[in-house]
Design a protein around this motif. Sequence first.
Motif, PDB file in Angstrom:
ATOM      1  N   ASN A  22       0.828  -1.217   0.000  1.00  0.00           N
ATOM      2  CA  ASN A  22       0.000   0.000   0.000  1.00  0.00           C
ATOM      3  C   ASN A  22       0.858   1.262   0.000  1.00  0.00           C
ATOM      4  N   GLN A  23       2.006   1.203   0.684  1.00  0.00           N
ATOM      5  CA  GLN A  23       2.887   2.368   0.734  1.00  0.00           C
ATOM      6  C   GLN A  23       3.700   2.476  -0.557  1.00  0.00           C
ATOM      7  N   ARG A  24       3.813   3.708  -1.056  1.00  0.00           N
ATOM      8  CA  ARG A  24       4.563   3.924  -2.295  1.00  0.00           C
ATOM      9  C   ARG A  24       6.003   3.461  -2.153  1.00  0.00           C
ATOM     10  N   LEU A  25       6.598   3.656  -0.993  1.00  0.00           N
ATOM     11  CA  LEU A  25       7.986   3.248  -0.765  1.00  0.00           C
ATOM     12  C   LEU A  25       8.164   1.754  -1.010  1.00  0.00           C
ATOM     13  N   LYS A  26       7.234   0.943  -0.532  1.00  0.00           N
ATOM     14  CA  LYS A  26       7.318  -0.505  -0.703  1.00  0.00           C
ATOM     15  C   LYS A  26       7.169  -0.896  -2.168  1.00  0.00           C
ATOM     16  N   ARG A  28       7.978   1.008  -4.698  1.00  0.00           N
ATOM     17  CA  ARG A  28       9.199   1.433  -5.382  1.00  0.00           C
ATOM     18  C   ARG A  28      10.350   0.467  -5.119  1.00  0.00           C
ATOM     19  N   GLU A  29      10.419  -0.054  -3.908  1.00  0.00           N
ATOM     20  CA  GLU A  29      11.461  -1.032  -3.603  1.00  0.00           C
ATOM     21  C   GLU A  29      11.296  -2.271  -4.472  1.00  0.00           C
ATOM     22  N   LEU A  30      10.060  -2.700  -4.651  1.00  0.00           N
ATOM     23  CA  LEU A  30       9.805  -3.883  -5.480  1.00  0.00           C
ATOM     24  C   LEU A  30      10.074  -3.594  -6.955  1.00  0.00           C
ATOM     25  N   VAL A  31       9.775  -2.379  -7.398  1.00  0.00           N
ATOM     26  CA  VAL A  31      10.083  -1.983  -8.777  1.00  0.00           C
ATOM     27  C   VAL A  31      11.594  -2.046  -9.012  1.00  0.00           C
ATOM     28  N   GLU A  32      12.379  -1.523  -8.076  1.00  0.00           N
ATOM     29  CA  GLU A  32      13.836  -1.570  -8.204  1.00  0.00           C
ATOM     30  C   GLU A  32      14.340  -3.008  -8.224  1.00  0.00           C
ATOM     31  N   TYR A  33      13.738  -3.843  -7.392  1.00  0.00           N
ATOM     32  CA  TYR A  33      14.121  -5.259  -7.356  1.00  0.00           C
ATOM     33  C   TYR A  33      13.861  -5.913  -8.714  1.00  0.00           C
ATOM     34  N   PHE A  34      12.676  -5.690  -9.275  1.00  0.00           N
ATOM     35  CA  PHE A  34      12.347  -6.311 -10.557  1.00  0.00           C
ATOM     36  C   PHE A  34      13.131  -5.682 -11.712  1.00  0.00           C
ATOM     37  N   ASN A  35      13.499  -4.420 -11.586  1.00  0.00           N
ATOM     38  CA  ASN A  35      14.385  -3.820 -12.600  1.00  0.00           C
ATOM     39  C   ASN A  35      15.704  -4.593 -12.677  1.00  0.00           C
ATOM     40  N   TYR A  85       0.149  -2.194 -10.611  1.00  0.00           N
ATOM     41  CA  TYR A  85       0.802  -0.883 -10.674  1.00  0.00           C
ATOM     42  C   TYR A  85       2.320  -1.015 -10.745  1.00  0.00           C
ATOM     43  N   ILE A  86       2.837  -2.082 -10.174  1.00  0.00           N
ATOM     44  CA  ILE A  86       4.269  -2.357 -10.336  1.00  0.00           C
ATOM     45  C   ILE A  86       4.545  -2.707 -11.797  1.00  0.00           C
ATOM     46  N   ALA A 129      -0.597  15.691  -4.496  1.00  0.00           N
ATOM     47  CA  ALA A 129      -2.034  15.982  -4.415  1.00  0.00           C
ATOM     48  C   ALA A 129      -2.925  14.743  -4.469  1.00  0.00           C
ATOM     49  N   PRO A 130      -2.609  13.717  -5.287  1.00  0.00           N
ATOM     50  CA  PRO A 130      -3.495  12.542  -5.322  1.00  0.00           C
ATOM     51  C   PRO A 130      -3.710  11.885  -3.961  1.00  0.00           C
ATOM     52  N   TYR A 131      -2.750  12.040  -3.048  1.00  0.00           N
ATOM     53  CA  TYR A 131      -2.909  11.439  -1.723  1.00  0.00           C
ATOM     54  C   TYR A 131      -4.077  12.087  -0.978  1.00  0.00           C
ATOM     55  N   PHE A 132      -4.234  13.394  -1.141  1.00  0.00           N
ATOM     56  CA  PHE A 132      -5.321  14.104  -0.459  1.00  0.00           C
ATOM     57  C   PHE A 132      -6.643  13.924  -1.188  1.00  0.00           C
ATOM     58  N   LEU A 133      -6.576  13.646  -2.502  1.00  0.00           N
ATOM     59  CA  LEU A 133      -7.789  13.443  -3.280  1.00  0.00           C
ATOM     60  C   LEU A 133      -8.319  12.024  -3.168  1.00  0.00           C
ATOM     61  N   ALA A 134      -7.405  11.048  -3.245  1.00  0.00           N
ATOM     62  CA  ALA A 134      -7.839   9.652  -3.354  1.00  0.00           C
ATOM     63  C   ALA A 134      -7.159   8.718  -2.370  1.00  0.00           C
ATOM     64  N   GLY A 135      -6.224   9.217  -1.569  1.00  0.00           N
ATOM     65  CA  GLY A 135      -5.603   8.384  -0.554  1.00  0.00           C
ATOM     66  C   GLY A 135      -4.446   7.539  -1.038  1.00  0.00           C
ATOM     67  N   TRP A 136      -3.890   7.853  -2.195  1.00  0.00           N
ATOM     68  CA  TRP A 136      -2.718   7.120  -2.689  1.00  0.00           C
ATOM     69  C   TRP A 136      -1.700   8.105  -3.243  1.00  0.00           C
ATOM     70  N   LYS A 137      -0.463   7.653  -3.346  1.00  0.00           N
ATOM     71  CA  LYS A 137       0.607   8.487  -3.889  1.00  0.00           C
ATOM     72  C   LYS A 137       1.064   7.927  -5.225  1.00  0.00           C
ATOM     73  N   SER A 138       1.412   8.823  -6.119  1.00  0.00           N
ATOM     74  CA  SER A 138       1.783   8.430  -7.479  1.00  0.00           C
ATOM     75  C   SER A 138       2.994   7.505  -7.482  1.00  0.00           C
ATOM     76  N   ASP A 139       2.973   6.524  -8.390  1.00  0.00           N
ATOM     77  CA  ASP A 139       4.095   5.601  -8.528  1.00  0.00           C
ATOM     78  C   ASP A 139       5.237   6.206  -9.343  1.00  0.00           C
ATOM     79  N   PHE A 140       5.020   7.360  -9.949  1.00  0.00           N
ATOM     80  CA  PHE A 140       6.055   8.008 -10.740  1.00  0.00           C
ATOM     81  C   PHE A 140       6.736   9.090  -9.900  1.00  0.00           C
ATOM     82  N   HIS A 141       7.980   9.396 -10.211  1.00  0.00           N
ATOM     83  CA  HIS A 141       8.839  10.150  -9.310  1.00  0.00           C
ATOM     84  C   HIS A 141       8.475  11.626  -9.185  1.00  0.00           C
TER      85      HIS A 141
END
Length: 341
Positions: A22-26, A28-35, A85-86, A129-141
């Motif tokens: 659920n956390q963007r950090l997690k 992103r860590e998995l994206v780096e792993y799969f990269n 999303y990953i 802003a998406p976090y305040f609108l929809a409760g999630w943070k963008s997967d892009f930097h």
Amino acid sequence: MDSFMEYYFDEVFCNIRRDGLNQRLKRRELVEYFNTVITGCARGQNKSDNATCKSFVNSALRFHGKCKTDNGDVCLMGKYHDMLYIAMKLAFDWSLQDNGVVAALLDELYACEGTFERIFLGAIFGTSAPYFLAGWKSDFHDKEENVSALVFFLDHATNANLEYTEGSKIYRFIDVPLESCGKASPVRVVIQMGAAEILMILLRFGARITADHVSTNPIESILDRLKEYNRKYPYELVTCLKLSLRAVPRMNFTVDKNSMKHLELPDDYNYQRRVALQKYGEIVEDHLLPTSRCGLRPVELKHLCRCLIRQMLWENFELPFGIKKLPIPLSLKRYIDLMDD
């Protein structure tokens, strides 16, 4: 790659908590792993990075589909949905060229969510802003990467002729309503934000500027906001107005004919002219609303031709890249592509 992903889902993924991604950090860590995995598998199997990324996305789609089927064809959400999303981020990172695979990914996202706001909102509002609108943070930097990702998926959706059904309505990818924005279309949200750069991108790809269940024609909302500034017009809003007027044959104002019944006007009375002069007269005087686009003068033939050509290209999923194929001078190609007026 396929064998590795099977092992990963069977032995590793099952140990991640349901809300572990659920956390963007997690994520992103998995994206780096799969990269790293994609790079290693591509070299070890002597395949291209693009082919290996395609295998990963296909594996993620198969896994998500299997979990969904086992649950009565209902998405389990949580980490099972976050895997999409990953896959989306990796498809963008590696510029995945396989149109069918990217289209299948978009179809799966829509089937679960009924919206593509996690692709659009980051480009429109930025990463926070998406976090305040929809409760999630963008997967892009950052916002720039969000915009690049939006163009990437717009390109694939157009090439794949993607359309989505909601009730009796059929939407193109670019027009699917944004759930967290009151189900307004992306182009309406962009116009309300005064984000001219994003508006240009959407209009070039053929976003529809029409009235919907939210309110009247979005161009009217621009004009109403301009009236509030007492003729000291903000540059971004003026730019949005000019770009929008390039994409429609003419402005069609909302007219309440019942309120004018007492005037006993003839059947062929030009209501559009009346609204333009009475409601937006100052904007017309200041030459921000051309008289040829609001019912005061006939629309220019050149502009009508542009709108008709763009309509034909839109119907054939050829906007904007099909413009380059037209046997016409470069100046006219720029005009049809909304670059010039």
